[in-house]
Design a protein around this motif. Structure first.
Motif, short mmCIF file in Angstrom:
data_model
loop_
_atom_site.label_atom_id
_atom_site.label_comp_id
_atom_site.label_asym_id
_atom_site.label_seq_id
_atom_site.Cartn_x
_atom_site.Cartn_y
_atom_site.Cartn_z
N LEU A 92 0.83 -1.20 0.00
CA LEU A 92 0.00 0.00 0.00
C LEU A 92 0.87 1.26 0.00
N ALA A 93 2.00 1.19 0.69
CA ALA A 93 2.89 2.35 0.74
C ALA A 93 3.45 2.71 -0.63
N ASP A 94 3.46 1.73 -1.56
CA ASP A 94 4.07 1.97 -2.87
C ASP A 94 3.06 2.19 -3.99
N ALA A 110 -5.08 -14.58 1.69
CA ALA A 110 -4.44 -15.58 2.54
C ALA A 110 -2.92 -15.45 2.58
N SER A 111 -2.36 -14.61 1.73
CA SER A 111 -0.90 -14.50 1.68
C SER A 111 -0.39 -13.47 2.69
N ASP A 112 0.87 -13.61 3.07
CA ASP A 112 1.46 -12.68 4.02
C ASP A 112 1.62 -11.28 3.43
N ALA A 113 1.64 -11.19 2.11
CA ALA A 113 1.83 -9.88 1.47
C ALA A 113 0.55 -9.06 1.39
N HIS A 114 -0.59 -9.69 1.70
CA HIS A 114 -1.86 -8.98 1.57
C HIS A 114 -2.01 -7.91 2.65
N GLU A 115 -2.44 -6.75 2.26
CA GLU A 115 -2.71 -5.66 3.19
C GLU A 115 -4.13 -5.14 2.95
N VAL A 116 -4.81 -4.84 4.02
CA VAL A 116 -6.12 -4.20 3.91
C VAL A 116 -6.25 -3.22 5.06
N VAL A 117 -6.73 -2.03 4.76
CA VAL A 117 -6.90 -0.99 5.77
C VAL A 117 -8.36 -0.52 5.72
N TYR A 118 -9.06 -0.68 6.85
CA TYR A 118 -10.46 -0.29 6.93
C TYR A 118 -10.60 1.08 7.58
N TYR A 119 -11.51 1.87 7.04
CA TYR A 119 -11.89 3.14 7.64
C TYR A 119 -13.41 3.12 7.83
N ARG A 120 -13.83 2.36 8.82
CA ARG A 120 -15.27 2.29 9.04
C ARG A 120 -15.65 2.32 10.52
N ALA A 121 -14.70 2.54 11.42
CA ALA A 121 -15.06 2.79 12.82
C ALA A 121 -15.87 4.07 12.87
N ALA A 136 -15.06 2.99 4.21
CA ALA A 136 -14.19 2.77 3.05
C ALA A 136 -13.06 1.84 3.45
N TYR A 137 -12.50 1.16 2.44
CA TYR A 137 -11.29 0.40 2.72
C TYR A 137 -10.40 0.32 1.50
N PHE A 138 -9.10 0.15 1.76
CA PHE A 138 -8.07 0.03 0.73
C PHE A 138 -7.42 -1.34 0.89
N ARG A 139 -7.09 -1.96 -0.22
CA ARG A 139 -6.44 -3.27 -0.15
C ARG A 139 -5.39 -3.40 -1.25
#
Length: 397
Positions: free
Chosen positions: A12-14, A88-99, A79-82
């Motif tokens: 996600l940083a890239d 299932a992989s270690d490289a997967h990232e997901v960031v939720y913005y729904r609180a 909203a969320y970003f992935r």
């Protein structure tokens, strides 16, 4: 939620840019069912903001009834970003913005029961239960015994990240909710993570109450457990205005499900018993056919397993929701176990061969042709990007 899909692979940083799309398990199922020709309604809450406008318009464009979607003037749309990698992989990232989002404010007070009570099937997800205490109270209410309730379909959808520091409690809560449903979907991998049991028979041992239990096994296929003496004797009903189902496609049994589609995300079910073949469907069933099991609480089970076709995967996200939609579509049409499982696999293949969570499924006639392949041809089926178009050749070699 609004989903932001990366325009290229990487952390996600890239990733410099994202494409906006629709996300959410229940709305995914509703959209897929509507695209497959069923009446579907999505019940939810979004903010009174631009993202909320987008979700209501985009979901409605699929043909889904969005009249029961509530707009919250004080809370934003989630909203969320992935990343593009496999969840299932270690490289997967997901960031939720729904609180604190509009969806997290769903509760028995903000979602009137009348909004979800008019469907043949009410489809729910464990993701909703993880959003907040009020959301959990709502899902508990909707899975509680109630006279005249729709058939309750529940997709476990165990997401450890949503349960924070209390992952074990999340597993316990999801098991409780699943036991109150009539039809349950769960992946073998998520059952292993949530409950420490990954084999289909063991999962059925944990969940003897639902009349129908579907265990998804990724690329291996799926297994359905159906109780012979279930509590839903209503015969399957066709969609309003549609011709009655072809009796050849409804094997002499196969938990047919009776009485439209409502998503609270949901979508009519009541049982029969699936036979070894499923006349007219050309089933491929493990161990030469369905087999009896003593796991069902109200009688023995009929167990049917169908392998998944080979798929050239573009993005491994959204397949579970698509599989549920395909299975529910077959259920609404009164198909037998093999037909329902195969429609689940076909719908999942449509999602796997596109970049986003949602895919336009093949037309019903095209899907029926694939579902009706004989065992050998089904075993050779190989689906890649673009296969859902009527002008695209499908490989069975």
């Amino acid at each position: 939620m609004v989903t932001f899909l990366p325009d290229r692979a990487g952390r996600l940083a890239d990733v410099p840019s994202f494409t906006r799309a629709v996300g959410g398990a229940e709305s995914n199922v509703a959209c897929a069912l509507a695209a497959a020709g069923h009446r579907a309604k999505w019940v939810g809450r979004v903010g009174r903001d631009g993202f909320g406008d987008h979700l209501v318009e985009a979901i409605g464009a699929y043909g889904v009834d969005v009249s029961a979607v509530r707009r919250d003037p004080r809370r934003p749309t989630g909203a969320y970003f992935r990343t593009a990698t496999d969840r299932a992989s270690d490289a997967h990232e997901v960031v939720y913005y729904r609180a604190g989002s509009a969806a997290s404010a769903m509760s028995p007070e903000t979602v009137p029961y009348g909004d979800v009570a008019d469907g043949r099937i009410l489809h729910l997800s464990g993701i909703t239960a993880a959003l907040s205490a009020p959301c959990l109270a709502l899902v508990r209410e909707l899975t509680a015994p109630r006279a005249g309730r729709p058939l309750v379909s529940f997709d476990v959808n165990f997401r450890p990240g949503l349960w924070g520091d209390d992952v074990a409690e999340g597993g316990r809560v999801l098991l409780e909710l699943a036991r109150g449903a009539d039809l349950v979907f769960v992946g073998a991998d998520e059952a292993e993570a949530a409950w420490g049991v990954g084999e289909p028979e063991g999962i059925r041992g944990l969940l003897p109450e639902p009349a129908v239990l579907v265990v998804k096994r990724g690329g291996e296929g799926a297994v359905v457990f159906e109780r012979c003496a279930g509590p839903f004797p209503t015969p399957p009903l066709p969609e309003p205005g549609a011709p009655p189902p072809d009796p050849r496609a409804s094997n002499a049994g196969g938990a047919g499900f009776g009485p439209r589609v409502s998503n609270a995300g949901g979508a009519g079910i009541g049982p029969r018993v699936s036979n070894a073949g499923g006349a007219g469907i050309g089933p491929r069933v493990s161990n030469a056919g369905p087999r009896a099991s003593g796991a069902g609480a109200a009688g023995t089970d009929v167990v049917t397993a169908v392998p998944a076709p080979r798929v050239d995967v573009v993005a491994p996200v959204g397949a579970g929701d698509a599989f549920a939609a395909g299975f529910l579509s077959g259920t609404l049409r009164g198909l037998g176990a093999v037909g329902r499982l195969r429609h689940g696999h076909v719908m999942a293949a449509a999602a796997l061969t596109v970049p986003g969570d949602l895919a336009v499924p093949p037309r019903r006639a095209r899907a029926d042709l694939l579902v009706g392949l004989d065992d050998a041809a089904w075993g050779r089926l190989h689906l890649g990007p673009g296969w859902t178009g009527d002008d695209q050749e499908v490989r069975t070699s």
